[in-house]
Write a protein that holds these residues in place. Structure first.
Motif, PDB file in Angstrom:
ATOM      1  N   LEU A 144       0.700  -1.120  -0.038  1.00  0.00           N
ATOM      2  CA  LEU A 144      -0.014   0.173   0.071  1.00  0.00           C
ATOM      3  C   LEU A 144       0.890   1.185   0.055  1.00  0.00           C
ATOM      4  CD1 LEU A 144      -2.679   1.216   0.146  1.00  0.00           C
ATOM      5  CD2 LEU A 144      -2.705   1.257   2.637  1.00  0.00           C
ATOM      6  N   VAL A 254      -5.266   1.917   5.669  1.00  0.00           N
ATOM      7  CA  VAL A 254      -6.416   1.711   5.073  1.00  0.00           C
ATOM      8  C   VAL A 254      -7.096   2.982   5.282  1.00  0.00           C
ATOM      9  CG1 VAL A 254      -8.645   0.529   4.987  1.00  0.00           C
ATOM     10  CG2 VAL A 254      -6.494  -0.824   5.256  1.00  0.00           C
ATOM     11  N   THR A 258      -7.901   6.109   2.466  1.00  0.00           N
ATOM     12  CA  THR A 258      -9.590   6.670   2.521  1.00  0.00           C
ATOM     13  C   THR A 258      -9.689   7.964   2.647  1.00  0.00           C
ATOM     14  OG1 THR A 258     -10.254   4.528   3.104  1.00  0.00           O
ATOM     15  CG2 THR A 258     -11.837   6.239   3.224  1.00  0.00           C
ATOM     16  N   TRP A 273      -5.863  -1.001  -3.679  1.00  0.00           N
ATOM     17  CA  TRP A 273      -7.312  -1.450  -3.111  1.00  0.00           C
ATOM     18  C   TRP A 273      -7.431  -2.939  -2.812  1.00  0.00           C
ATOM     19  CZ3 TRP A 273     -10.257   1.713  -1.325  1.00  0.00           C
ATOM     20  CH2 TRP A 273     -10.534   2.703  -2.120  1.00  0.00           C
ATOM     21  N   ILE A 276      -5.672  -2.736   0.599  1.00  0.00           N
ATOM     22  CA  ILE A 276      -6.448  -2.341   1.851  1.00  0.00           C
ATOM     23  C   ILE A 276      -7.495  -3.960   2.092  1.00  0.00           C
ATOM     24  CG2 ILE A 276      -8.592  -1.165   1.915  1.00  0.00           C
ATOM     25  CD1 ILE A 276      -7.276   1.154   0.476  1.00  0.00           C
TER      26      ILE A 276
END
Length: 307
Positions: A144, A254, A258, A273, A276
């Motif tokens: 990520l 995460v 967002t 994604w 996540i």
């Protein structure tokens, strides 16, 4: 025997509500932290990371001292010891992380910092499922944040220092919460760390006079990323084990992704994604298997009581 069973059922329901409340607190704390960080980053160009952290610490100290109202004169040495250590962590954690971000970028800095709660999760649990969840969450964080290679060893060192501080924060906050009622210990630690940043903040703000907007952003970060999470985490750590808290902290990337998408317009790729999804899945598995373990303990306890 029936009375004992009813009492056990009542205790089980109370424990379950307490655990769910702890999970909700951790989620709210993480979301508040990331929203505050996003707002605080808007002031970087004006007063830099040190200026933002200084204002954050001052606001956190004022807010927590008002809410916690610590009776510091009545603290014993056994109570003061973790409070003083937590104050050092407060004063070091955000400054080291923000300085690392400034030198090596957000991705690598966040990845290095996550080594702290990951270590707490791995050391504190004997269950293979917890270890697997922690490893999956760690892999998701790496993908990520997509850290890049760097030869900035000072930046790497600052990121690792932030990791040590985050691990210490989890363990010390739990200890402080056990030794002092309410938010007294957290408030006292925040107040002491705020004092440490007085000369640093004054020097930075004199060299870089801030606008009202920059101060407002830094102040919002102080409330959302420091005062509120510090208070809520203390309450949450009374309801969940430290290693579980360490696993759940993997939800922060995460939430950061967002918040970045919603507030800062930062788009996400498919791989992000998927990362996540992996992090969320690891946390859900950890929660559900913990529930099953607690239920098994209750059944065994009832079985012993019926004999």
């Amino acid at each position: 025997m029936q009375t004992t069973a009813h009492a056990a059922d009542a205790n089980s329901a109370a424990e379950k509500r307490s655990r769910y409340a702890g999970i909700a607190m951790m989620l709210g704390s993480g979301l508040s932290n990331q929203v505050g960080a996003a707002i605080g980053s808007l002031a970087f160009s004006m007063i830099g990371p040190a200026g933002v952290v200084a204002v954050r610490q001052w606001i956190a100290a004022i807010a927590l001292l008002i809410v916690g109202r610590p009776s510091m004169r009545s603290f014993t040495w056994q109570q003061w010891r973790p409070v003083l250590l937590l104050a050092v962590v407060f004063a070091t954690m955000n400054l080291s992380l923000y300085s690392a971000i400034d030198r090596i970028g957000l991705g690598l800095a966040v990845t290095l910092e996550f080594l702290g709660p990951l270590t707490v999760a791995l050391v504190g649990s004997r269950r293979a499922v917890d270890l697997g969840c922690a490893v999956i969450a760690a892999a998701g964080v790496v993908v990520l944040t997509r850290p890049q290679p760097t030869t900035d060893y000072l930046g790497i060192g600052l990121g690792l220092l932030a990791a040590v501080c985050w691990a210490s924060y989890i363990l010390l906050n739990r200890s402080v919460g056990r030794r002092l009622p309410g938010a007294q210990g957290t408030a006292a630690a925040a107040g002491l760390s705020g004092l440490v940043f007085v000369p640093i903040g004054i020097a930075v703000l004199i060299q870089h006079p801030p606008t009202a907007g920059a101060l407002a952003c830094a102040a919002a970060a102080g409330v959302l990323s420091s005062a509120l999470p510090f208070f809520v985490d203390t309450l949450a750590l009374r309801r969940v084990p430290a290693h579980f808290f360490g696993i759940f902290m993997s939800i922060n990337p995460v939430l950061a992704a967002t918040v970045g998408l919603v507030l800062l317009g930062q788009t996400l790729h498919t791989s992000e994604w998927l990362s996540i999804a992996a992090i969320v899945t690891a946390n859900v598995v950890a929660v559900l298997t913990a529930e099953r373990r607690w239920a098994t303990r209750i059944v065994r306890w009832l079985g012993r009581g019926s004999r």
